[in-house]
Design a protein around this motif. Structure first.
Motif, PDB file in Angstrom:
ATOM      1  N   LEU A 101       0.835  -1.200   0.000  1.00 38.67           N
ATOM      2  CA  LEU A 101       0.000   0.000   0.000  1.00 38.67           C
ATOM      3  C   LEU A 101       0.871   1.252   0.000  1.00 38.67           C
ATOM      4  CD1 LEU A 101       0.087   1.246   3.119  1.00 38.67           C
ATOM      5  CD2 LEU A 101      -1.485  -0.641   3.555  1.00 38.67           C
ATOM      6  N   LEU A 102       0.282   2.342  -0.420  1.00 39.65           N
ATOM      7  CA  LEU A 102       0.933   3.651  -0.364  1.00 39.65           C
ATOM      8  C   LEU A 102       0.333   4.435   0.795  1.00 39.65           C
ATOM      9  CD1 LEU A 102       0.852   4.569  -4.176  1.00 39.65           C
ATOM     10  CD2 LEU A 102       2.842   3.800  -2.871  1.00 39.65           C
ATOM     11  N   TRP A 103       1.155   5.225   1.447  1.00 41.05           N
ATOM     12  CA  TRP A 103       0.651   6.061   2.529  1.00 41.05           C
ATOM     13  C   TRP A 103       1.513   7.305   2.618  1.00 41.05           C
ATOM     14  CZ3 TRP A 103       3.083   6.647   7.572  1.00 41.05           C
ATOM     15  CH2 TRP A 103       4.310   5.986   7.683  1.00 41.05           C
ATOM     16  N   ARG A 104       0.943   8.343   3.196  1.00 41.66           N
ATOM     17  CA  ARG A 104       1.658   9.619   3.298  1.00 41.66           C
ATOM     18  C   ARG A 104       2.213   9.776   4.706  1.00 41.66           C
ATOM     19  NH1 ARG A 104      -1.764  12.850   1.033  1.00 41.66           N
ATOM     20  NH2 ARG A 104      -0.631  12.944  -0.928  1.00 41.66           N
ATOM     21  N   LEU A 105       3.496  10.031   4.801  1.00 44.40           N
ATOM     22  CA  LEU A 105       4.166  10.191   6.081  1.00 44.40           C
ATOM     23  C   LEU A 105       3.891  11.580   6.649  1.00 44.40           C
ATOM     24  CD1 LEU A 105       6.230   8.441   7.710  1.00 44.40           C
ATOM     25  CD2 LEU A 105       8.010   9.850   6.688  1.00 44.40           C
ATOM     26  N   PRO A 106       3.398  11.692   7.870  1.00 45.79           N
ATOM     27  CA  PRO A 106       3.130  13.019   8.440  1.00 45.79           C
ATOM     28  C   PRO A 106       4.417  13.726   8.823  1.00 45.79           C
ATOM     29  CG  PRO A 106       2.690  11.326  10.066  1.00 45.79           C
ATOM     30  CD  PRO A 106       2.993  10.615   8.784  1.00 45.79           C
ATOM     31  N   LYS A 107       4.484  15.001   8.503  1.00 47.84           N
ATOM     32  CA  LYS A 107       5.570  15.871   8.957  1.00 47.84           C
ATOM     33  C   LYS A 107       6.949  15.413   8.509  1.00 47.84           C
ATOM     34  CE  LYS A 107       2.530  18.279  11.220  1.00 47.84           C
ATOM     35  NZ  LYS A 107       2.066  19.558  10.695  1.00 47.84           N
TER      36      LYS A 107
ATOM     37  N   GLY B 133       9.623   9.389  17.565  1.00 44.37           N
ATOM     38  CA  GLY B 133      10.013   8.823  18.846  1.00 44.37           C
ATOM     39  C   GLY B 133      10.786   9.831  19.670  1.00 44.37           C
ATOM     40  N   ASN B 134      11.713   9.343  20.464  1.00 43.29           N
ATOM     41  CA  ASN B 134      12.422  10.191  21.427  1.00 43.29           C
ATOM     42  C   ASN B 134      13.124  11.387  20.789  1.00 43.29           C
ATOM     43  OD1 ASN B 134      11.636   8.562  23.554  1.00 43.29           O
ATOM     44  ND2 ASN B 134      13.389   7.193  23.304  1.00 43.29           N
ATOM     45  N   GLY B 135      13.628  11.221  19.577  1.00 45.08           N
ATOM     46  CA  GLY B 135      14.378  12.313  18.957  1.00 45.08           C
ATOM     47  C   GLY B 135      13.542  13.236  18.098  1.00 45.08           C
ATOM     48  N   ALA B 136      12.224  13.125  18.163  1.00 45.99           N
ATOM     49  CA  ALA B 136      11.351  13.921  17.297  1.00 45.99           C
ATOM     50  C   ALA B 136      11.392  15.396  17.688  1.00 45.99           C
ATOM     51  CB  ALA B 136       9.917  13.403  17.379  1.00 45.99           C
ATOM     52  N   GLY B 137      11.227  16.257  16.685  1.00 47.39           N
ATOM     53  CA  GLY B 137      11.136  17.685  16.940  1.00 47.39           C
ATOM     54  C   GLY B 137       9.747  18.089  17.405  1.00 47.39           C
TER      55      GLY B 137
ATOM     56  N   GLN C 122       4.003  17.315  18.367  1.00 43.88           N
ATOM     57  CA  GLN C 122       2.676  17.908  18.535  1.00 43.88           C
ATOM     58  C   GLN C 122       1.663  17.219  17.638  1.00 43.88           C
ATOM     59  OE1 GLN C 122       1.879  20.583  20.888  1.00 43.88           O
ATOM     60  NE2 GLN C 122      -0.017  19.464  20.430  1.00 43.88           N
ATOM     61  N   TRP C 123       2.075  16.903  16.398  1.00 40.87           N
ATOM     62  CA  TRP C 123       1.158  16.184  15.503  1.00 40.87           C
ATOM     63  C   TRP C 123       0.776  14.853  16.122  1.00 40.87           C
ATOM     64  CZ3 TRP C 123       0.759  11.462  13.313  1.00 40.87           C
ATOM     65  CH2 TRP C 123      -0.179  11.308  12.294  1.00 40.87           C
ATOM     66  N   LEU C 124       1.769  14.143  16.663  1.00 42.53           N
ATOM     67  CA  LEU C 124       1.504  12.839  17.256  1.00 42.53           C
ATOM     68  C   LEU C 124       0.607  12.969  18.483  1.00 42.53           C
ATOM     69  CD1 LEU C 124       2.030   9.812  17.240  1.00 42.53           C
ATOM     70  CD2 LEU C 124       4.121  10.228  18.549  1.00 42.53           C
ATOM     71  N   GLU C 125       0.854  13.979  19.307  1.00 41.84           N
ATOM     72  CA  GLU C 125       0.013  14.213  20.488  1.00 41.84           C
ATOM     73  C   GLU C 125      -1.436  14.451  20.077  1.00 41.84           C
ATOM     74  OE1 GLU C 125      -1.602  15.076  24.208  1.00 41.84           O
ATOM     75  OE2 GLU C 125       0.368  14.197  23.807  1.00 41.84           O
ATOM     76  N   ASN C 126      -1.636  15.283  19.057  1.00 40.18           N
ATOM     77  CA  ASN C 126      -2.996  15.575  18.594  1.00 40.18           C
ATOM     78  C   ASN C 126      -3.681  14.321  18.053  1.00 40.18           C
ATOM     79  OD1 ASN C 126      -2.452  18.229  19.261  1.00 40.18           O
ATOM     80  ND2 ASN C 126      -2.085  18.880  17.139  1.00 40.18           N
ATOM     81  N   ALA C 127      -2.925  13.541  17.233  1.00 39.72           N
ATOM     82  CA  ALA C 127      -3.525  12.380  16.577  1.00 39.72           C
ATOM     83  C   ALA C 127      -3.847  11.274  17.581  1.00 39.72           C
ATOM     84  CB  ALA C 127      -2.584  11.856  15.493  1.00 39.72           C
ATOM     85  N   VAL C 128      -2.895  10.972  18.466  1.00 41.77           N
ATOM     86  CA  VAL C 128      -3.129   9.869  19.392  1.00 41.77           C
ATOM     87  C   VAL C 128      -4.171  10.254  20.440  1.00 41.77           C
ATOM     88  CG1 VAL C 128      -1.315  10.405  21.098  1.00 41.77           C
ATOM     89  CG2 VAL C 128      -1.916   8.017  20.612  1.00 41.77           C
ATOM     90  N   SER C 129      -4.236  11.538  20.817  1.00 43.29           N
ATOM     91  CA  SER C 129      -5.262  11.980  21.760  1.00 43.29           C
ATOM     92  C   SER C 129      -6.643  11.857  21.135  1.00 43.29           C
ATOM     93  CB  SER C 129      -5.005  13.427  22.194  1.00 43.29           C
ATOM     94  OG  SER C 129      -3.783  13.531  22.912  1.00 43.29           O
ATOM     95  N   LYS C 130      -6.748  12.196  19.859  1.00 44.74           N
ATOM     96  CA  LYS C 130      -8.022  12.054  19.153  1.00 44.74           C
ATOM     97  C   LYS C 130      -8.430  10.590  19.104  1.00 44.74           C
ATOM     98  CE  LYS C 130     -10.346  13.224  14.811  1.00 44.74           C
ATOM     99  NZ  LYS C 130     -10.200  13.887  13.482  1.00 44.74           N
ATOM    100  N   ALA C 131      -7.451   9.704  18.855  1.00 44.81           N
ATOM    101  CA  ALA C 131      -7.751   8.275  18.783  1.00 44.81           C
ATOM    102  C   ALA C 131      -8.219   7.743  20.123  1.00 44.81           C
ATOM    103  CB  ALA C 131      -6.512   7.516  18.315  1.00 44.81           C
ATOM    104  N   LEU C 132      -7.643   8.261  21.199  1.00 42.63           N
ATOM    105  CA  LEU C 132      -8.006   7.807  22.546  1.00 42.63           C
ATOM    106  C   LEU C 132      -9.160   8.610  23.152  1.00 42.63           C
ATOM    107  CD1 LEU C 132      -4.381   7.381  23.971  1.00 42.63           C
ATOM    108  CD2 LEU C 132      -5.913   5.570  23.158  1.00 42.63           C
ATOM    109  N   LYS C 133      -9.675   9.571  22.377  1.00 37.98           N
ATOM    110  CA  LYS C 133     -10.761  10.445  22.823  1.00 37.98           C
ATOM    111  C   LYS C 133     -10.380  11.190  24.107  1.00 37.98           C
ATOM    112  CE  LYS C 133     -14.326   7.637  20.618  1.00 37.98           C
ATOM    113  NZ  LYS C 133     -15.582   6.864  20.775  1.00 37.98           N
ATOM    114  N   GLN C 134      -9.161  11.737  24.067  1.00 38.96           N
ATOM    115  CA  GLN C 134      -8.649  12.526  25.179  1.00 38.96           C
ATOM    116  C   GLN C 134      -8.302  13.922  24.676  1.00 38.96           C
ATOM    117  OE1 GLN C 134      -5.288  10.473  26.879  1.00 38.96           O
ATOM    118  NE2 GLN C 134      -6.416   8.542  27.169  1.00 38.96           N
ATOM    119  N   ALA C 135      -8.225  14.864  25.583  1.00 42.04           N
ATOM    120  CA  ALA C 135      -7.868  16.232  25.208  1.00 42.04           C
ATOM    121  C   ALA C 135      -6.363  16.300  24.915  1.00 42.04           C
ATOM    122  CB  ALA C 135      -8.216  17.204  26.327  1.00 42.04           C
ATOM    123  N   PRO C 136      -5.983  16.865  23.772  1.00 40.52           N
ATOM    124  CA  PRO C 136      -4.552  16.965  23.463  1.00 40.52           C
ATOM    125  C   PRO C 136      -3.864  18.025  24.319  1.00 40.52           C
ATOM    126  CG  PRO C 136      -5.839  18.062  21.779  1.00 40.52           C
ATOM    127  CD  PRO C 136      -6.820  17.397  22.692  1.00 40.52           C
TER     128      PRO C 136
END
Length: 521
Positions: free
Chosen positions: A434-440, A446-450, A455-469
């Motif tokens: 499959l093809l997919w688009r890499l965010p950012k 992971g640990n070395g992310a800017g 922030q993108w990951l925080e927003n996305a995973v919080s949305k998935a878990l139905k939590q406030a980012p």
């Protein structure tokens, strides 16, 4: 005429082959590496294709220089041959004597005995055919029969086919599928990039004695656009442009000189609109911007019209469906057609040779391959190239576009099919790409992310878990905990690092604009 004027010792852009002007771009180096690897692998066929003037012959000559000692090469330059002519030409190249009226069997046996003798003496035997797009199917089949000669450990003969893109089209014919399956390495030589064109021009000028810049930056940009990055056209246009600058008494070649030279050489002027390589269609670009990627809004646009099969294929196909399906399968033995259709779903219109995972980054995409069940594919929600099982163990390729609880929508060859999900379960072996688009723009988060990636990951995973980012500046312990929680829910390895599989799932949840497997309405 202009060499003394520009302080050169000779004309730098002659189209005559000259070893000292050999410029190996990154792509030429990759092509050479693929060919060398394919020959080392011991397989039957190695394939190199490319447009006219891209440097295929240059690569083949470099290949000859890199073949190990003890390699006997039969170099066929005129492939417009019959089956007998081909065998006779190979005998001539190997210096084998034969009677003027020798038939196919005599020539074949002569070559076989010679290959066995080479093997006994520790030699390798290679046949290299240039302009192979001119080979007739029966001649290609004769080549395949030659590669049938083998011991328990290795092939007696390896064949290198070099030709224009039409050669790839030929090898997609069903009657040549046995040969196509024996290609162990293939590479399509793409034109030079803009930076390559700049380096190519400077390299040739330097070899010719240049001590000052001659082509302006604008000239190089226009040259790349109008030549399409084809070295042979670059030479012709540059030679004519330098002559034009000399006639004006200017020591600098301008973009206007290149445009006029291109018109004289090719009939094409610079309008700033030429796009090379993998180009997104206008419709696709608009849909990406709007986030509209449902199948109902943007469908696949094959070169030829898609034959719509209105009646869904059931587990027990009717004779009419079996006949239609056989026709579709006949077009689907080459995986690149299914991958080309997959690119079209994403809004791109690549050439067949560009529809590969190696070209995905040029489109801002990534490839992901693996094995999965239909339920797992439904969770990933990405259209995919899939491998299907035909009769007698044969394999063919389709593009999975939509998937519902009961049906699936497939592209098989140049036809589109509605099939029952049970039918797909029976015929799919689980392999997908499959093809997919890499965010950012990050391979993993992971640990070395800017900060933007975190922030993108925080927003996305919080949305998935139905939590406030939260507002984050880095990948902290809490973000890792959230990622692990999401991975456990999604049935993924809970390592707390957002790799390809995790990001692929989060892309869907985050609402990134992309095609999905959601049922078309």
């Amino acid at each position: 005429m202009y060499t003394h004027f520009f302080g050169l010792v000779e004309a730098p852009f002659s189209i005559s082959p000259n070893p000292k002007y050999l410029y190996m771009s990154e792509r030429h180096g990759e092509a050479l590496a693929h060919l060398v690897y394919g020959l080392q692998d011991g397989g039957g066929f190695v394939l190199l294709t490319g447009e006219v003037g891209t440097g295929k012959t240059t690569v083949s000559r470099c290949l000859l220089q890199q073949l190990p000692e003890g390699t006997e090469i039969a170099y066929i330059l005129n492939p417009s041959l019959t089956e007998r002519d081909l065998l006779a030409a190979i005998c001539d190249e190997y210096h084998l004597s034969y009677a003027p009226d020798a038939g196919l069997k005599v020539l074949f046996d002569l070559i076989r005995d010679h290959l066995l003798a080479n093997l006994a003496n520790g030699k390798r035997s290679v046949v290299l055919i240039d302009e192979a797009q001119h080979l007739m199917p029966d001649v290609l089949e004769q080549l395949r029969l030659l590669t049938n000669l083998e011991t328990d450990e290795k092939k007696l003969l390896q064949v290198v086919l070099i030709g224009q893109p039409e050669l790839q089209q030929m090898l997609r014919q069903p009657l040549l599928r046995q040969l196509a399956q024996r290609i162990t390495a293939r590479y399509h030589l793409l034109p030079l990039t803009r930076s390559d064109v700049d380096a190519y021009v400077r390299f040739r000028l330097q070899i010719a004695g240049c001590v000052q810049p001659i082509f302006s930056a604008k000239a190089v940009t226009v040259l790349h656009r109008l030549s399409g990055g084809i070295p042979r056209l670059i030479n012709l246009i540059c030679d004519r442009a330098m002559l034009a600058a000399y006639a004006r008494g200017e020591h600098r070649v301008s973009g206007r000189d290149i445009s006029q030279a291109s018109f004289e050489v090719t009939g094409q002027r610079d309008d700033g609109s030429w796009l090379g390589g993998l180009a997104v269609t206008a419709a696709g670009a608009l849909l990406v911007a709007a986030g509209w990627f449902g199948w109902q809004h943007f469908g696949v646009l094959p070169v030829r019209p898609v034959v719509k099969v209105e009646v869904p294929v059931t587990v027990d196909e009717t004779p009419e469906q079996q006949e239609q399906l056989s026709e579709a399968i006949g077009q689907a033995y080459d995986p690149s057609l299914a991958l080309q259709n997959l690119y079209r779903v994403w809004g791109f219109e690549p050439e067949p040779e560009e529809a590969s995972c190696s070209e995905a980054e040029r489109a801002g995409l990534r490839c992901l391959s693996g094995n999965a069940s239909l339920d797992e594919m439904a969770k990933m929600q990405h259209p995919a190239q899939i491998t299907l099982k035909g009769e007698k163990g044969s394999r063919y390729y389709a593009t999975l576009v939509n998937l519902s609880a009961e049906q699936a929508y497939l592209l098989i060859g140049e036809q589109s099919w509605n099939v029952e999900r049970d039918w797909l379960n029976q015929h799919w072996d689980g392999e997908y790409t499959l093809l997919w688009r890499l965010p950012k723009g990050s391979a993993v988060i992971g640990n070395g992310a800017g900060q933007p990636q975190a922030q993108w990951l925080e927003n996305a995973v919080s949305k998935a878990l139905k939590q406030a980012p939260r507002k984050v500046s880095r990948f902290d312990a809490e973000l890792k905990r959230k990622v692990e929680q999401f991975q456990k829910r999604a049935g993924l390895s809970a390592d707390g690092i957002a790799g390809a599989n995790t990001l692929l799932r989060l892309n869907i949840i985050a609402g990134e604009p992309m095609p999905t497997l959601e049922e078309a309405s």
